[in-house]
Design an enzyme around this catalytic site. Structure first.
Site, PDB file in Angstrom:
ATOM      1  CD  GLU A   9      44.704 -22.117 -26.798  1.00 55.09           C
ATOM      2  OE1 GLU A   9      44.823 -21.333 -27.759  1.00 55.09           O
ATOM      3  OE2 GLU A   9      45.606 -22.303 -25.974  1.00 55.09           O
ATOM      4  CE1 TYR A  62      48.524 -10.518 -29.821  1.00 56.61           C
ATOM      5  CE2 TYR A  62      48.711 -11.331 -27.579  1.00 56.61           C
ATOM      6  CZ  TYR A  62      48.295 -11.508 -28.882  1.00 56.61           C
ATOM      7  OH  TYR A  62      47.650 -12.667 -29.241  1.00 56.61           O
TER       8      TYR A  62
END
Length: 376
Positions: free
Chosen positions: A205, A123
């Site tokens: 998740e 990121y």
């Protein structure tokens, strides 16, 4: 019992439970109580990648040309994913490693957590490329109300388990006051906290990344922000593996084959686990509202994403033995499967970074029995 990094008590690791047995001493892999974790380790290692392998230079041009509401969608998702992987890049190690009793699970947790740090680095790689001052983006994460609302739900299960397991390790069972809060610590209460923590991680998740994933892939379907999409595809592949790991742990617990008391706890916590999943799904729907508050993007809008969240929540809850909360049974964005299943995409190696290339996945073991069906 206090945690020790190397217990000198000889034990049979095949007879230890996954958690709350004797701390792991020798990290040995010639035998496994649960071979699935060894396979997950091998698969994750074969997936190894670095964000710098992906060229994101075109993304800077694409991002500058996006309308403001699409810039909001893109950058907000990166902020949210940074939060999620900041938590996942440290918390499984801190919370779970002191409680683990078998080496293959211990190593899987370490391998899993390490891969999450690569996601966080990714990121930064993307954000650093598309904005002049990345600190403006990162500084907003801890003050953005929409993101912080989700952070509390995610981190609280970890924090409670870490606090009480440390108290148990230092002082044993009892009632303690920490920061003005009374904590009743027993082995059973710790097992319950562990189960709910793993269920919360499973929901993270299973659901929490997928609104962001869908948006990234929708941009790429329009030939925009393709470098970002390639990185997100790597991340999605990893997250699917991590999801398999937590699902496997939870299903072993629920079956009682590892620790009979965990089966009782799984049944006792069924409603709480159900509520936890539904709350995560509702938060993701609210996140879709936030993303599209100023306008939709081609191929994707708030209503489609809500249906997708419901669809994927049903699948994930069914995988851990929970009832289905939503009516949506079909995938409203079937094109996303081409991005989520790496085997679906064939590319020329010289043209792009190949996300389906795996390392060390050939079985080189040969046994004399392998030649039984050969004839000369």
């Amino acid at each position: 019992m206090a945690y020790t990094t190397f217990s000198q008590n000889k034990n049979d690791q095949l007879k230890e439970p996954m958690f709350f047995g004797q701390n792991v001493n020798v990290a040995r892999y010639d035998q496994q109580k649960y071979e699935t974790f060894e396979k997950l380790i091998e698969k994750q290692l074969s997936f190894f990648w670095r964000p710098e392998e992906v060229d994101v230079s075109q993304d800077r041009i694409d991002y500058a040309a996006l309308p403001e509401h699409e810039k909001h969608i893109f950058i907000s998702n990166l902020k949210y994913q940074t939060l999620l992987d900041s938590i996942q890049g440290r918390s499984p190690n801190v919370a779970l490693l002191p409680l683990v009793s078998i080496p293959e699970l211990e190593t899987w947790i370490e391998t899993w957590t390490f891969s999450e740090t690569i996601h966080s680095r990714s990121y930064t790689h993307i954000i650093r490329n598309i904005v002049n001052d990345p600190s403006i983006v990162f500084d907003d994460i801890v003050t953005n109300e929409e993101i912080i609302k989700r952070a509390q739900d995610i981190s609280s299960y970890y924090d409670d388990l870490i606090r009480d397991s440390q108290l148990y390790g230092l002082y044993g069972e009892g009632t303690y006051t920490v920061d003005g809060k009374e904590c009743v610590v027993t082995l059973r209460s710790l097992k319950k906290q562990l189960y709910l923590c793993l269920m919360s991680v499973n929901a993270l998740e299973a659901i929490r990344f997928y609104v962001s994933f869908a948006c990234s892939f929708a941009f790429a379907e329009r030939r925009l922000m393709e470098g970002n999409a390639k990185i997100i595809k790597f991340i999605a592949r990893d997250e699917a593996l991590h999801l398999t790991g937590t699902q496997h742990i939870l299903n072993i617990m629920a079956a009682g084959q590892d620790d009979p008391e965990m089966a009782e706890i799984a049944e006792e916590c069924k409603q709480e686990a159900y509520d936890l999943f539904v709350a995560a799904a509702e938060q993701e729907k609210a996140w879709a509202d936030y993303l599209f508050k100023d306008g939709s993007m081609i191929g994707l809008n708030r209503d489609i994403l809500v249906q997708y969240v419901e669809y994927i929540t049903n699948i994930r809850m069914q995988a851990v033995g929970l009832p289905l909360p939503f009516q949506t049974r079909s995938n409203p964005i079937p094109w996303i499967n081409a991005w989520l299943v790496s085997d679906n995409v064939q590319v020329a190696p010289q043209e792009v970074e190949v996300s389906s290339y795996l390392v060390g996945q050939i079985d080189s073991k040969v046994d004399t029995n392998d030649f039984d069906d050969f004839s000369l």
